[in-house]
Design a protein around this motif. Structure first.
Motif: not given
Length: 124
Positions: A27-47
């Motif tokens: 019930r506290t979803f609105s308390y959170y900043v939400m982000g999307w990241f992506r990741q290719d195999p062998g690479k860093e997860r990027e914003f």
């Protein structure tokens, strides 16, 4: 505790569009900043993108600015990532994340909870 479940990934041709969603438990979803990241195999997860608690502020990586749009519906406990003009280099597993601070939203270390990811593949 927040549980995040992404959906909506798939295969799309270059130039096409796709919308991925992330449903959050609790019930506290609105308390959170939400982000999307992506990741290719062998690479860093990027914003990719982030959105403030109310949705009033959004942030984007330069590589997706003008093509991707992040939004949220606090009544549905869901955050979305609309992806237009997709390119093959957008191919990755896309993860949503929840954090409590708006500071340094591009840094994955700022997020407390992560989903399992959804695959997005863009063919040329």
């Amino acid at each position: 505790q927040v549980q995040l479940v992404e959906s909506g990934g798939g295969l799309v041709q270059a130039g096409g569009s796709l919308r991925v969603s992330c449903a959050a438990s609790g019930r506290t979803f609105s308390y959170y900043v939400m982000g999307w990241f992506r990741q290719d195999p062998g690479k860093e997860r990027e914003f990719v993108a982030a959105i403030s608690w109310s949705g009033g502020s959004t942030y984007y990586a330069d590589s997706v600015k003008g093509r991707f749009t992040i939004s949220r519906d606090n009544a549905k406990n869901t955050v979305y990532l609309q992806m237009n003009s997709l390119k093959p280099e957008d191919t990755a597993v896309y993860y949503c994340a929840a954090g409590r601070t708006i500071v340094a939203v591009t840094q994955k270390e700022r997020y407390d909870y992560w989903g399992q990811g959804t695959q997005v593949t863009v063919s040329s």
